[in-house]
Every structure is written in structure tokens, then in C-alpha cells.
Write an enzyme that holds these catalytic residues in place. Structure first.
Site, PDB file in Angstrom:
ATOM      1  N   ARG A 172       5.420  -8.740  -1.719  1.00  0.00           N
ATOM      2  CA  ARG A 172       3.926  -8.888  -2.603  1.00  0.00           C
ATOM      3  C   ARG A 172       4.244  -8.018  -4.180  1.00  0.00           C
ATOM      4  O   ARG A 172       4.985  -7.181  -5.101  1.00  0.00           O
ATOM      5  CB  ARG A 172       3.743  -7.430  -1.586  1.00  0.00           C
ATOM      6  CG  ARG A 172       2.321  -6.766  -2.114  1.00  0.00           C
ATOM      7  CD  ARG A 172       2.097  -5.308  -1.224  1.00  0.00           C
ATOM      8  NE  ARG A 172       0.828  -5.682  -1.394  1.00  0.00           N
ATOM      9  CZ  ARG A 172       0.567  -4.473  -2.493  1.00  0.00           C
ATOM     10  NH1 ARG A 172       1.458  -3.183  -3.472  1.00  0.00           N
ATOM     11  NH2 ARG A 172      -1.050  -4.499  -2.740  1.00  0.00           N
TER      12      ARG A 172
ATOM     13  N   LYS B 208       6.256  -0.970  -9.974  1.00  0.00           N
ATOM     14  CA  LYS B 208       6.713   0.217  -9.403  1.00  0.00           C
ATOM     15  C   LYS B 208       6.787   1.786 -10.686  1.00  0.00           C
ATOM     16  O   LYS B 208       8.297   0.634 -11.518  1.00  0.00           O
ATOM     17  CB  LYS B 208       7.744   0.309  -8.205  1.00  0.00           C
ATOM     18  CG  LYS B 208       6.658  -0.024  -7.046  1.00  0.00           C
ATOM     19  CD  LYS B 208       5.618   0.603  -6.577  1.00  0.00           C
ATOM     20  CE  LYS B 208       4.166   0.012  -5.745  1.00  0.00           C
ATOM     21  NZ  LYS B 208       5.201  -0.377  -4.287  1.00  0.00           N
TER      22      LYS B 208
END
Length: 288
Positions: A274, A240
Site C-alpha cells: 500500500r 511512515k
């Protein structure tokens, strides 16, 4: 097709708290030890692995690698949700998925499969192909039939915090208190889901979706306050931008920093990670 035999009532052994297990098609999955969800993007345009696994042969090979590296859940994503990604209809998602779900189930029957979609029709297709978990990044906001469909399937439902429309998904909003805002959202949505009969809910705070870097770092520090100690938490921070952009690095060059953050959220009770890099996350969990 959905059948009466698949509308199971959920009960938990006395040794397991509700946030320590989920019922996947009658298979009780113990979350006392954290689990890894490996990402399998079928997209040509995902931000870090677009085009690598968008045919059935490469997707099956990658699913095998994810499982060998330590994933217990495979999260199949037919549509990219990065900024400026191509928008697909449910029909296009279903076409892209093809027979992959049933093939993975045939080749790797022990694997749990989650389907990353915000469409109820895609969920129905996936359910009939054999998925175990619904991963809806929209919190039911982009398809009003989603919560009812989740209730029909009786599958665990991943509820993510996100802005209220597809068009505003990535609009940066500076909240007065991001943790309070997310918990307000979770409280409203979980009540609605429970009323409809969705009994297994997993909460995802929504890293990477419409939040400032500062708010996301605050979220990392305050993971322990999410979930009301009732629902298991999924954390998805893999590759991210709130991690790599402030460091001046690329999405593929932040493994060390990501694993440090994984340890931080695991210490606060996160149950599912995840990730793209399963082997590294598996090592982190083993050392945790």
C-alpha cells in the site's frame, strides 16, 4: 443493495493456494505476483498529501495516474487517521466520497477499489457504489457492526492490527514480543471473521499505529511469521514516521529507504504493497 447473487461461495483453482488469491465480487484476483495498492486520500488533513485530491476532478485524475503507474488497487480514504486528525462520522465520510467510486468504476472498469473506513454504514454505501475490498484499520473494534457487514457483502476484508479504541489508536505500547502480540490478535480476529462467513481475509500488521520504532523494525524483519501461511499480507509503510524520523528526513524524502524495505518484505512473502509512490513501488516489484 446486497443480493443473494452476491453472496458467493469462494473456491480456488488447485494451482492457487488460499493466500495467493482473493475473490472480489466474483473476480478471482491472483496474488502470486505482488500487487500495488495506490493511496487516494480525499482528505484535507492527511499528513503528506492532505488537500491534494479532495475534489472529484483531482481525485479522478490521481486515480488515473495511480493506475498508469502500476497500481491495480485504488484505496479510497475519506478520513485521515494520522495523530490529531479531524474525526468524521459515517455520514460525513459518505458525503465526502460522493459519486467518486462509481465514477472510477465507469472510467476505469479494470481497477479494483478498496474503501478505507472503520464504519459499517460507509462500507454498505461503498458496496452499493461498487467497491471490491474493505480496508478497515480498526479490526472491527470501532464499529461492532463491521464484521457482520463484511460477511453480508462477501468482499475481501483487510484486517489491521491496532489499539482497541479510536482514542488510543496512536498510543505507543511497548510489547514484550510484538510479533507474538500481533499473531494473537490475528488468530482471534480471523477466527471470528471466518465463523461469520468472511472467507477472504488480508492481514495488515499495522505499521504506524501505536508501535515504537524498534518494534516496527522488528516487524519488518519478521514479516515472514505473520499470516500463518493462510492469509495474504498487506504491508503499508509508505511515508511512515518510523522510517523518516530516525533519519532526520521528511515523509517525502525517504523513497530509497522505503524501496529497500519493500524488497525486504517482498522476500518474506508480502502480497500487497500500500503506497503513495506507485511508480517507484512498481519498479521495485519488477526488479524483485
Amino acid at each position: 443493495m446486497l443480493s443473494d447473487s452476491q453472496t458467493l461461495q469462494h473456491s480456488y483453482p488447485p494451482t492457487l493456494k488460499p493466500n495467493h488469491s482473493i475473490n472480489c465480487n466474483g473476480r478471482l484476483v491472483d496474488l502470486t505476483a505482488p500487487k500495488i495498492m495506490g493511496i487516494l486520500n480525499l482528505t484535507p488533513d492527511s499528513f503528506s498529501d492532505g488537500g491534494k485530491f479532495n475534489n472529484e476532478k483531482s481525485a479522478l485524475l490521481h486515480a488515473e495516474k495511480l493506475l498508469k503507474d502500476g497500481a491495480e488497487i485504488i484505496d479510497i480514504g475519506p478520513q485521515s487517521t494520522r495523530p490529531n486528525a479531524e474525526f468524521l462520522s459515517s455520514d460525513e465520510e459518505i458525503k465526502r466520497i460522493g459519486t467518486l467510486i462509481s465514477q472510477i468504476k465507469k472510467e476505469f472498469p479494470e481497477a479494483l477499489i478498496s474503501l478505507d473506513t472503520f464504519y459499517a454504514e460507509t462500507v454498505k454505501f461503498g458496496f452499493n457504489e461498487g467497491i471490491d475490498i474493505i480496508n478497515d484499520i480498526s479490526g472491527g473494534q470501532y464499529d461492532k457492526k463491521m464484521f457482520d457487514t463484511a460477511a453480508e457483502t462477501k468482499l475481501p476484508y483487510i484486517l489491521m492490527h491496532v489499539n482497541p479504541s479510536y482514542e488510543t489508536m496512536h498510543d505507543k505500547i511497548k510489547f514484550e514480543d510484538i510479533t507474538l502480540e500481533i499473531n494473537r490478535y490475528f488468530s482471534e480476529k480471523t477466527n471470528e471473521l471466518l465463523q461469520k462467513g468472511v472467507n477472504d481475509i488480508i492481514l495488515d500488521p499495522g505499521f504506524g499505529f501505536g508501535k515504537t520504532v524498534e518494534d516496527q523494525m522488528k516487524m519488518i524483519d519478521e514479516v515472514k511469521y505473520f499470516g500463518f501461511e493462510k492469509f495474504p499480507l498487506l504491508i503499508g509503510i509508505s511515508r511512515k514516521s518510523f522510517i523518516y524520523k530516525p533519519l532526520g528526513k521528511s515523509a517525502l524524502d525517504i523513497n530509497e529507504e522505503t524501496q529497500k524495505l519493500h524488497i525486504k518484505v517482498l522476500k518474506q512473502g508480502a502480497k500487497i504493497l500500500r503506497v503513495h509512490d506507485v511508480a517507484e513501488a512498481s519498479q521495485t516489484i519488477r526488479n524483485f
